[in-house]
Enzyme design. Structure first.
Site, PDB file in Angstrom:
ATOM      1  N   GLY A  41       0.779  -1.216   0.000  1.00  0.00           N
ATOM      2  CA  GLY A  41       0.000   0.000   0.000  1.00  0.00           C
ATOM      3  C   GLY A  41       0.818   1.276   0.000  1.00  0.00           C
ATOM      4  O   GLY A  41       2.052   1.273  -0.106  1.00  0.00           O
ATOM      5  N   THR A  42       0.115   2.392   0.127  1.00  0.00           N
ATOM      6  CA  THR A  42       0.729   3.721   0.076  1.00  0.00           C
ATOM      7  C   THR A  42       1.798   3.903   1.132  1.00  0.00           C
ATOM      8  O   THR A  42       2.897   4.400   0.858  1.00  0.00           O
ATOM      9  CB  THR A  42      -0.356   4.800   0.247  1.00  0.00           C
ATOM     10  OG1 THR A  42      -1.255   4.750  -0.855  1.00  0.00           O
ATOM     11  CG2 THR A  42       0.260   6.191   0.321  1.00  0.00           C
ATOM     12  N   GLY A 166       0.501  24.743   1.100  1.00  0.00           N
ATOM     13  CA  GLY A 166       1.106  24.932   2.413  1.00  0.00           C
ATOM     14  C   GLY A 166       0.485  24.078   3.495  1.00  0.00           C
ATOM     15  O   GLY A 166       0.491  24.462   4.667  1.00  0.00           O
ATOM     16  N   TYR A 168      -0.011  20.032   5.365  1.00  0.00           N
ATOM     17  CA  TYR A 168       0.902  19.171   6.109  1.00  0.00           C
ATOM     18  C   TYR A 168       1.899  18.445   5.206  1.00  0.00           C
ATOM     19  O   TYR A 168       3.070  18.288   5.561  1.00  0.00           O
ATOM     20  CB  TYR A 168       0.108  18.168   6.942  1.00  0.00           C
ATOM     21  CG  TYR A 168      -0.811  18.829   7.945  1.00  0.00           C
ATOM     22  CD1 TYR A 168      -0.304  19.704   8.900  1.00  0.00           C
ATOM     23  CD2 TYR A 168      -2.180  18.591   7.930  1.00  0.00           C
ATOM     24  CE1 TYR A 168      -1.143  20.323   9.803  1.00  0.00           C
ATOM     25  CE2 TYR A 168      -3.026  19.212   8.836  1.00  0.00           C
ATOM     26  CZ  TYR A 168      -2.511  20.072   9.773  1.00  0.00           C
ATOM     27  OH  TYR A 168      -3.326  20.692  10.672  1.00  0.00           O
ATOM     28  N   GLY A 170       3.033  19.483   2.272  1.00  0.00           N
ATOM     29  CA  GLY A 170       3.986  20.479   1.833  1.00  0.00           C
ATOM     30  C   GLY A 170       4.986  20.845   2.912  1.00  0.00           C
ATOM     31  O   GLY A 170       6.193  20.974   2.643  1.00  0.00           O
ATOM     32  N   HIS A 426      14.335   9.418  33.148  1.00  0.00           N
ATOM     33  CA  HIS A 426      15.022  10.701  32.987  1.00  0.00           C
ATOM     34  C   HIS A 426      16.424  10.474  32.423  1.00  0.00           C
ATOM     35  O   HIS A 426      17.084   9.507  32.821  1.00  0.00           O
ATOM     36  CB  HIS A 426      15.109  11.398  34.351  1.00  0.00           C
ATOM     37  CG  HIS A 426      15.947  12.634  34.337  1.00  0.00           C
ATOM     38  ND1 HIS A 426      15.463  13.851  33.905  1.00  0.00           N
ATOM     39  CD2 HIS A 426      17.251  12.849  34.702  1.00  0.00           C
ATOM     40  CE1 HIS A 426      16.428  14.749  34.010  1.00  0.00           C
ATOM     41  NE2 HIS A 426      17.527  14.172  34.490  1.00  0.00           N
TER      42      HIS A 426
END
Length: 443
Positions: A41-42, A166, A168, A170, A426
């Protein structure tokens, strides 16, 4: 004419997963994919996997050509793996060809060898989406004008890259190619940049892109395009702009135009999206549509959930629906990544919510200092009455991982204090949630 219990059109996430599940359950299944280059798929071939591989290499000082070679090897590996995952199941047959409806139970299959027909008790459409080229004079695909698929197959890094659109897609390519060293200009017809985001988040994204060298031209309409042997010229309302390559990133539409859905009485909307109910059934009882072809959110994980819904109907309890989906997160893999879930501040105000907003600069996070990437901001909306999280926007390194923690808490209906008081390792980006939600004032 061969007959199957299930015929699946398209080798995308939902289709391939359904084919495997039904085949292993003993069903006789056929899956039809028009191109051997699209097994999986894509996402695997021209979407998530290749683009994210390039984003990664752009940040590790890899040369463009080396990055493209590695991208190709990753895609080839996963494509072959996906093919074998189905081809090795005895009950599943893979056909390379184009499928179109003859009637509600019959498909015409066109291959390199010719055409044939097959029939099936149930049919599942998973053909995805395709790029949209706006009606602009001279805007024709070619060596100097490409869509998001074509740009993944270019042979050399363009010195000057223009991006039309403009949104997502792009933004992601602008950040990537600027990191590789291209001079990138992004053209947007609107006066607002990323209008779906809150103004403070879109402003922060704009700053990040501009620091990478991306030029952003708002209120700019491309009126015509001229392509030459060595360059492409955009004729805009603000004058001419030249580039070595133009990427058209103006959106995608459901890939249904060649299916001849009218022969099966399968209804679509004006954009070609297949109309489905909350169990993904079309207007024909034995035909389903899954993934981008329904016009919903174009995410691989939504396609996977579509599979779960259909699988539950066929082999489960039949209770799962699209209404079970809440708090869908998304990430834009610019650098650093933008990830968001839930309501924006503007949406919360429109709904009349009683809420407060807290934000934290990424520079305040110890891990950001360790990895030397202090760009971005974290933002959260908290309901003053329920103490639940209404929405979160994270423009930060590794935000695509951290957003999943937020989703788990939101889905469980837990108060924000769970993240404020959680014990995280952490130094990590996850522990920034401690500090972000510690800023919430007790109502």
């Amino acid at each position: 004419m061969n007959h199957y219990q299930a015929a699946i059109i398209g080798f995308g996430k939902a289709g391939k997963t359904l084919a495997a599940a039904l085949g292993r359950a003993g069903w006789r299944v056929v899956i039809i994919e028009k191109s051997k280059e699209m097994y999986g798929g894509t996402c695997i071939n021209v979407g998530c996997i290749p683009t994210k591989a390039l984003v990664h290499d752009a940040q590790t000082a890899a040369g463009f050509n080396d990055a493209m070679q590695r991208k190709a090897s990753v895609v080839e590996l996963l494509r072959e793996k996906n093919y074998l995952n189905l081809a090795n199941i005895e009950q599943v047959e893979v056909i390379d060809g184009h499928a179109e409806f003859i009637d509600p139970h019959t498909l015409k299959i066109t291959t390199e060898q010719g055409s044939s027909q097959l029939s099936a008790d149930r049919i599942f459409i998973n053909t995805g989406a395709e790029a949209v080229f706006p009606q602009i004079d001279g805007l024709i695909p070619g060596p100097r004008v490409v869509d998001s698929t074509g740009i993944l197959n270019i042979s050399s890094l363009p010195k000057r890259l223009s991006i039309l659109g403009g949104g997502y897609i792009g933004v992601e390519f602008a950040s990537m190619f600027a990191s590789f060293g291209s001079e990138v200009t992004l053209f947007e017809t609107s006066s607002q940049f990323l209008a779906r985001e809150d103004a403070d988040i879109s402003a922060a994204i704009r700053v990040v892109l501009q620091e990478q060298g991306v030029k952003i031209e708002l209120n700019t309409a491309v009126q015509s395009v001229s392509s030459g042997n060595d360059s492409v010229t955009l004729h805009t309302n603000h004058g001419d702009r030249q580039a070595d390559l133009l990427l058209v990133a103006t959106g995608r539409r459901p890939a249904t135009r060649s299916l001849k859905l009218e022969n099966a009485d399968v209804a679509t909307n004006a954009r070609g999206a297949i109309l489905v109910d909350n169990r993904l059934k079309t207007t024909v009882d034995h035909i389903w549509a899954l993934g981008d072809v329904t016009g919903g959110p174009q995410f691989t994980y939504i396609s996977l959930d579509d599979f779960r819904i259909v699988h539950d109907q066929l082999l489960g309890k039949g209770t799962r629906t699209t209404e079970d989906r809440v708090n869908i997160p998304y990430s834009v893999f610019m650098t650093p990544t933008l990830s968001r879930i839930g309501l924006t501040e503007a949406q919360a105000r429109e709904q009349g919510r009683n809420f407060q907003v807290v934000s934290l600069p990424v520079a305040a996070i110890p891990r950001a200092r360790v990895i030397n990437d202090t760009r971005g901001v974290l933002k959260a909306l908290v309901d003053n009455d329920s103490q639940k999280i209404l929405g979160v926007a994270l423009l930060a390194a590794d935000s695509h991982e951290v957003i999943n923690i937020v989703k788990t808490v939101m889905d469980a209906g837990l108060p924000y204090t769970v993240l404020r008081d959680q014990i995280f390792t952490h130094p990590t980006m996850s522990e920034s949630l401690n500090d972000l939600f510690a800023l919430v004032k007790q109502a």
